[in-house]
Design a protein around this motif. Structure first.
Motif, PDB file in Angstrom:
ATOM      1  N   GLN A  33     -24.376  -2.254  26.601  1.00  0.00           N
ATOM      2  CA  GLN A  33     -24.883  -1.956  27.945  1.00  0.00           C
ATOM      3  C   GLN A  33     -24.802  -3.148  28.904  1.00  0.00           C
ATOM      4  OE1 GLN A  33     -28.733  -0.083  27.358  1.00  0.00           O
ATOM      5  NE2 GLN A  33     -27.839   1.457  26.020  1.00  0.00           N
ATOM      6  N   ALA A  34     -24.231  -4.256  28.435  1.00  0.00           N
ATOM      7  CA  ALA A  34     -24.170  -5.471  29.255  1.00  0.00           C
ATOM      8  C   ALA A  34     -23.114  -5.357  30.362  1.00  0.00           C
ATOM      9  CB  ALA A  34     -23.841  -6.665  28.353  1.00  0.00           C
ATOM     10  N   SER A  35     -23.262  -6.222  31.381  1.00  0.00           N
ATOM     11  CA  SER A  35     -22.258  -6.266  32.449  1.00  0.00           C
ATOM     12  C   SER A  35     -21.010  -6.980  31.932  1.00  0.00           C
ATOM     13  CB  SER A  35     -22.820  -7.041  33.646  1.00  0.00           C
ATOM     14  OG  SER A  35     -22.934  -8.408  33.283  1.00  0.00           O
ATOM     15  N   GLU A  36     -19.929  -6.904  32.722  1.00  0.00           N
ATOM     16  CA  GLU A  36     -18.667  -7.533  32.313  1.00  0.00           C
ATOM     17  C   GLU A  36     -18.875  -9.026  32.012  1.00  0.00           C
ATOM     18  OE1 GLU A  36     -15.423  -6.900  35.096  1.00  0.00           O
ATOM     19  OE2 GLU A  36     -14.272  -8.504  34.164  1.00  0.00           O
ATOM     20  N   ASP A  37     -19.619  -9.716  32.876  1.00  0.00           N
ATOM     21  CA  ASP A  37     -19.832 -11.156  32.677  1.00  0.00           C
ATOM     22  C   ASP A  37     -20.714 -11.436  31.466  1.00  0.00           C
ATOM     23  OD1 ASP A  37     -18.212 -11.960  34.684  1.00  0.00           O
ATOM     24  OD2 ASP A  37     -19.808 -12.093  36.201  1.00  0.00           O
ATOM     25  N   GLU A  38     -21.746 -10.596  31.298  1.00  0.00           N
ATOM     26  CA  GLU A  38     -22.634 -10.782  30.131  1.00  0.00           C
ATOM     27  C   GLU A  38     -21.873 -10.549  28.827  1.00  0.00           C
ATOM     28  OE1 GLU A  38     -26.823  -9.247  32.212  1.00  0.00           O
ATOM     29  OE2 GLU A  38     -25.522  -7.823  31.209  1.00  0.00           O
ATOM     30  N   VAL A  39     -20.983  -9.540  28.843  1.00  0.00           N
ATOM     31  CA  VAL A  39     -20.206  -9.233  27.634  1.00  0.00           C
ATOM     32  C   VAL A  39     -19.421 -10.458  27.177  1.00  0.00           C
ATOM     33  CG1 VAL A  39     -18.155  -7.975  26.827  1.00  0.00           C
ATOM     34  CG2 VAL A  39     -20.045  -6.717  27.847  1.00  0.00           C
ATOM     35  N   LYS A  40     -18.832 -11.162  28.156  1.00  0.00           N
ATOM     36  CA  LYS A  40     -18.009 -12.331  27.805  1.00  0.00           C
ATOM     37  C   LYS A  40     -18.825 -13.363  27.021  1.00  0.00           C
ATOM     38  CE  LYS A  40     -15.101 -12.100  31.898  1.00  0.00           C
ATOM     39  NZ  LYS A  40     -14.826 -12.754  33.162  1.00  0.00           N
ATOM     40  N   VAL A  41     -20.079 -13.534  27.414  1.00  0.00           N
ATOM     41  CA  VAL A  41     -20.944 -14.514  26.744  1.00  0.00           C
ATOM     42  C   VAL A  41     -21.376 -13.982  25.374  1.00  0.00           C
ATOM     43  CG1 VAL A  41     -23.147 -15.759  26.907  1.00  0.00           C
ATOM     44  CG2 VAL A  41     -21.745 -15.409  28.965  1.00  0.00           C
ATOM     45  N   LEU A  42     -21.884 -12.737  25.380  1.00  0.00           N
ATOM     46  CA  LEU A  42     -22.460 -12.175  24.151  1.00  0.00           C
ATOM     47  C   LEU A  42     -21.422 -12.011  23.042  1.00  0.00           C
ATOM     48  CD1 LEU A  42     -24.726  -9.427  25.790  1.00  0.00           C
ATOM     49  CD2 LEU A  42     -25.508 -11.524  24.674  1.00  0.00           C
ATOM     50  N   ILE A  43     -20.228 -11.567  23.413  1.00  0.00           N
ATOM     51  CA  ILE A  43     -19.224 -11.322  22.366  1.00  0.00           C
ATOM     52  C   ILE A  43     -18.746 -12.648  21.762  1.00  0.00           C
ATOM     53  CG2 ILE A  43     -17.185 -11.136  23.925  1.00  0.00           C
ATOM     54  CD1 ILE A  43     -17.764  -9.018  20.788  1.00  0.00           C
ATOM     55  N   LYS A  44     -18.671 -13.674  22.612  1.00  0.00           N
ATOM     56  CA  LYS A  44     -18.280 -14.991  22.064  1.00  0.00           C
ATOM     57  C   LYS A  44     -19.351 -15.483  21.086  1.00  0.00           C
ATOM     58  CE  LYS A  44     -15.476 -17.003  25.745  1.00  0.00           C
ATOM     59  NZ  LYS A  44     -15.454 -18.074  26.729  1.00  0.00           N
ATOM     60  N   GLU A  45     -20.617 -15.244  21.432  1.00  0.00           N
ATOM     61  CA  GLU A  45     -21.707 -15.641  20.519  1.00  0.00           C
ATOM     62  C   GLU A  45     -21.578 -14.892  19.184  1.00  0.00           C
ATOM     63  OE1 GLU A  45     -25.074 -16.528  23.986  1.00  0.00           O
ATOM     64  OE2 GLU A  45     -25.303 -14.764  22.685  1.00  0.00           O
ATOM     65  N   ASN A  46     -21.270 -13.594  19.274  1.00  0.00           N
ATOM     66  CA  ASN A  46     -21.140 -12.817  18.037  1.00  0.00           C
ATOM     67  C   ASN A  46     -19.963 -13.299  17.196  1.00  0.00           C
ATOM     68  OD1 ASN A  46     -23.319 -11.338  18.778  1.00  0.00           O
ATOM     69  ND2 ASN A  46     -22.296  -9.347  18.824  1.00  0.00           N
ATOM     70  N   ILE A  47     -18.870 -13.658  17.868  1.00  0.00           N
ATOM     71  CA  ILE A  47     -17.698 -14.156  17.132  1.00  0.00           C
ATOM     72  C   ILE A  47     -18.058 -15.471  16.430  1.00  0.00           C
ATOM     73  CG2 ILE A  47     -15.356 -15.108  17.444  1.00  0.00           C
ATOM     74  CD1 ILE A  47     -14.890 -12.864  19.530  1.00  0.00           C
ATOM     75  N   LYS A  48     -18.814 -16.311  17.116  1.00  0.00           N
ATOM     76  CA  LYS A  48     -19.256 -17.585  16.502  1.00  0.00           C
ATOM     77  C   LYS A  48     -20.167 -17.302  15.295  1.00  0.00           C
ATOM     78  CE  LYS A  48     -19.030 -21.675  17.603  1.00  0.00           C
ATOM     79  NZ  LYS A  48     -18.116 -22.663  16.945  1.00  0.00           N
ATOM     80  N   LYS A  49     -21.014 -16.302  15.432  1.00  0.00           N
ATOM     81  CA  LYS A  49     -21.901 -15.947  14.314  1.00  0.00           C
ATOM     82  C   LYS A  49     -21.055 -15.562  13.090  1.00  0.00           C
ATOM     83  CE  LYS A  49     -25.828 -14.046  16.933  1.00  0.00           C
ATOM     84  NZ  LYS A  49     -27.062 -14.555  16.315  1.00  0.00           N
ATOM     85  N   LEU A  50     -20.032 -14.747  13.342  1.00  0.00           N
ATOM     86  CA  LEU A  50     -19.180 -14.327  12.219  1.00  0.00           C
ATOM     87  C   LEU A  50     -18.432 -15.500  11.616  1.00  0.00           C
ATOM     88  CD1 LEU A  50     -17.725 -10.876  13.349  1.00  0.00           C
ATOM     89  CD2 LEU A  50     -19.357 -11.332  11.517  1.00  0.00           C
ATOM     90  N   ALA A  51     -18.030 -16.443  12.485  1.00  0.00           N
ATOM     91  CA  ALA A  51     -17.356 -17.646  11.977  1.00  0.00           C
ATOM     92  C   ALA A  51     -18.291 -18.411  11.044  1.00  0.00           C
ATOM     93  CB  ALA A  51     -16.927 -18.541  13.144  1.00  0.00           C
ATOM     94  N   SER A  52     -19.580 -18.404  11.380  1.00  0.00           N
ATOM     95  CA  SER A  52     -20.540 -19.203  10.595  1.00  0.00           C
ATOM     96  C   SER A  52     -20.675 -18.699   9.154  1.00  0.00           C
ATOM     97  CB  SER A  52     -21.916 -19.225  11.281  1.00  0.00           C
ATOM     98  OG  SER A  52     -22.557 -17.973  11.102  1.00  0.00           O
ATOM     99  N   ILE A  53     -20.333 -17.421   8.895  1.00  0.00           N
ATOM    100  CA  ILE A  53     -20.365 -17.003   7.479  1.00  0.00           C
ATOM    101  C   ILE A  53     -18.944 -16.810   6.930  1.00  0.00           C
ATOM    102  CG2 ILE A  53     -22.671 -16.009   7.272  1.00  0.00           C
ATOM    103  CD1 ILE A  53     -21.208 -13.258   7.503  1.00  0.00           C
ATOM    104  N   GLY A  54     -17.986 -17.380   7.630  1.00  0.00           N
ATOM    105  CA  GLY A  54     -16.635 -17.436   7.069  1.00  0.00           C
ATOM    106  C   GLY A  54     -15.792 -16.199   7.276  1.00  0.00           C
ATOM    107  N   TYR A  55     -16.261 -15.250   8.107  1.00  0.00           N
ATOM    108  CA  TYR A  55     -15.514 -13.988   8.273  1.00  0.00           C
ATOM    109  C   TYR A  55     -14.130 -14.222   8.883  1.00  0.00           C
ATOM    110  CZ  TYR A  55     -14.525  -9.183   9.836  1.00  0.00           C
ATOM    111  OH  TYR A  55     -13.949  -7.957  10.053  1.00  0.00           O
ATOM    112  N   LEU A  56     -14.066 -15.114   9.884  1.00  0.00           N
ATOM    113  CA  LEU A  56     -12.801 -15.288  10.602  1.00  0.00           C
ATOM    114  C   LEU A  56     -11.752 -16.030   9.771  1.00  0.00           C
ATOM    115  CD1 LEU A  56     -14.248 -16.329  14.101  1.00  0.00           C
ATOM    116  CD2 LEU A  56     -13.703 -14.041  13.295  1.00  0.00           C
TER     117      LEU A  56
END
Ligand SMILES: Cc1cc2nc3c(=O)[nH]c(=O)nc-3n(C[C@H](O)[C@H](O)[C@H](O)COP(=O)(O)OP(=O)(O)OC[C@H]3O[C@@H](n4cnc5c(N)ncnc54)[C@H](O)[C@@H]3O)c2cc1C
Length: 389
Positions: A33-56
């Motif tokens: 439900q986030a705006s276009e600008d908010e999505v850019k921030v939130l999705i990058k945070e989620n990608i970093k979270k996944l990196a932290s457990i080795g998913y990427l």
């Protein structure tokens, strides 16, 4: 034949189940439900979270920060990611998979060193640029061209529907360097960085689903890149893209499965709580049979996905058609299951407060992205017909 996961695969499944439930699932509605600008921030945070457990880094070489886990384990982990947040699965997959896999398979040492550690740590985001306004299913009909000019290549054209376009640091762009070479031949893949001159990213599309994963157009206007941007050999880009999409289709099947399982769990839980005519709705056969059908379809989807992953892992000649079968079945099953799950929720399924509303919108992409259902049937039919020549 053994249908059990190995101890390692089971442990990866448990780790991801717990992590995604805690870290991704609670943010899925907000991301949607986030705006276009908010999505850019939130999705990058989620990608970093996944990196932290080795998913990427799964399946990537250790010297770049990866871990050597098999494709089955990657899909087992992927199901948990997709179940928690399909948008995060899509954006992470476009970066470490659609961008990262061809880099791993065809990139030079120098190119891998430059991009892979960042992709695996989530500090860099990648994207995959094949589709164009007039070339989706018919990917060989792309019009983007690349012309050699001394020590550089000049790329002109446009790409559309590119996942991560607005957040990516680097995009793999497929362009014809030799139009006369015949359909599909004469295409080269270029690693184009976001600050390359003439590389312009459009606005994010306002989509039905996967709203937490940005999708946009890219324009290449005399976009100039050095010779070192060529991935692998000149003229091999189409083949590289098709090989990448084979992995991508197993991934797309997995996101569909994750969505379907989430729908089934939501419907099951709701059917226990909701009472009509004095009893929980799961006591009605009309409801419980829908749950039974959901279970059968998710189980078949998972088996097809794991078989396709196994076939790809051992380089079985059938792996491409098995990937198509898994993608076709799992995506169509997911849209059916999402529809049933929404129906189980009655009117409440139609409002945003209930996750099934988002899941229903997300499910449809599985039948379109990485080759539509029609194209999968064409490929599967071609394979079966070739056996009876
Ligand atoms: C959210 C999203 C994210 C995406 N991400 C990416 C990305 O990161 N990178 C990228 O390169 N692309 C991406 N795509 C593009 C996607 O792969 C294409 O949309 C898809 O391949 C279909 O192409 P098209 O949209 O041009 O449809 P078309 O090819 O125009 O098809 C229209 C209809 O005709 C049918 N059709 C076409 N040809 C045939 C045939 N021969 N036989 C029978 N039926 C046929 C199709 O099945 C479909 O129903 C994304 C798309 C979306 C929506």
């Amino acid at each position: 034949m053994n249908f059990s996961l190995s101890d390692d695969q089971r442990s990866i499944q448990d780790t991801f189940k717990n992590f995604c439930k805690k870290e991704l699932a609670p943010r899925a509605t907000m991301l949607d439900q986030a705006s276009e600008d908010e999505v850019k921030v939130l999705i990058k945070e989620n990608i970093k979270k996944l990196a932290s457990i080795g998913y990427l880094g799964m399946g990537h070489e250790e010297r770049y920060g990866g871990t050597s886990v098999d494709l089955i384990a990657q899909m087992v982990a992927g199901e948990e990611v997709a179940k928690a947040c399909a948008s995060t699965f899509l954006s992470a997959g476009a970066s470490s998979g659609l961008f990262g896999v061809p880099l791993k398979l065809f990139g030079s040492e120098e190119q891998k060193e430059k991009f892979l550690p960042g992709i695996i740590s989530g500090d860099l985001i990648g994207s995959f640029g094949l589709t164009e306004p007039e070339a989706g299913s018919d990917a060989a009909a792309i019009k983007t061209t690349a012309v050699k000019n001394g020590g550089t290549w000049v790329i002109n054209g446009s790409k559309t529907f590119i996942t991560n376009a607005t957040i990516a640091d680097v995009c793999l762009i497929m362009a014809y360097n030799d139009k006369e070479a015949g359909p599909g031949s004469g295409v080269t893949a270029f690693l184009v960085e976001k600050d390359a001159p003439g590389f312009i990213v459009g606005k994010s599309f306002d989509k039905l689903g996967f709203r937490g994963s940005p999708t946009a157009e890219i324009f290449l206007e005399d976009c100039t890149v050095p010779e070192s941007a060529v991935l692998g050999e000149v003229g091999r880009g189409f083949i590289q893209a098709m090989q990448t999409l084979e992995y991508g289709r197993i991934g797309m099947a997995t996101v569909s499965l994750g969505i379907a399982v989430a729908c089934m769990e939501q419907a099951n839980a709701y059917s226990k709580e909701r009472k009509t005519f004095g009893k929980p709705i799961n006591r009605y056969q009309e409801i419980s049979f829908q749950l039974a059908d959901m279970m059968i379809m998710t189980d078949i989807s998972r088996m097809l996905i794991l078989k396709a992953a196994w076939a790809k892992q051992i380089q079985d000649p059938e792996s491409a058609v098995l990937a198509s079968c898994a993608k076709l079945f799992a995506s169509e099953a997911a849209t059916k299951i999402a529809s049933m799950a929404l129906q189980v929720h009655g009117g409440y399924g139609y409002i945003k407060e209930f996750p099934v509303e988002r899941l229903y919108r997300d499910a449809k992409l599985g039948e379109i992205g990485e080759g539509t259902s029609e194209i999968q049937r064409v490929l599967i039919a071609k394979s079966i017909l070739s056996r009876f020549k």
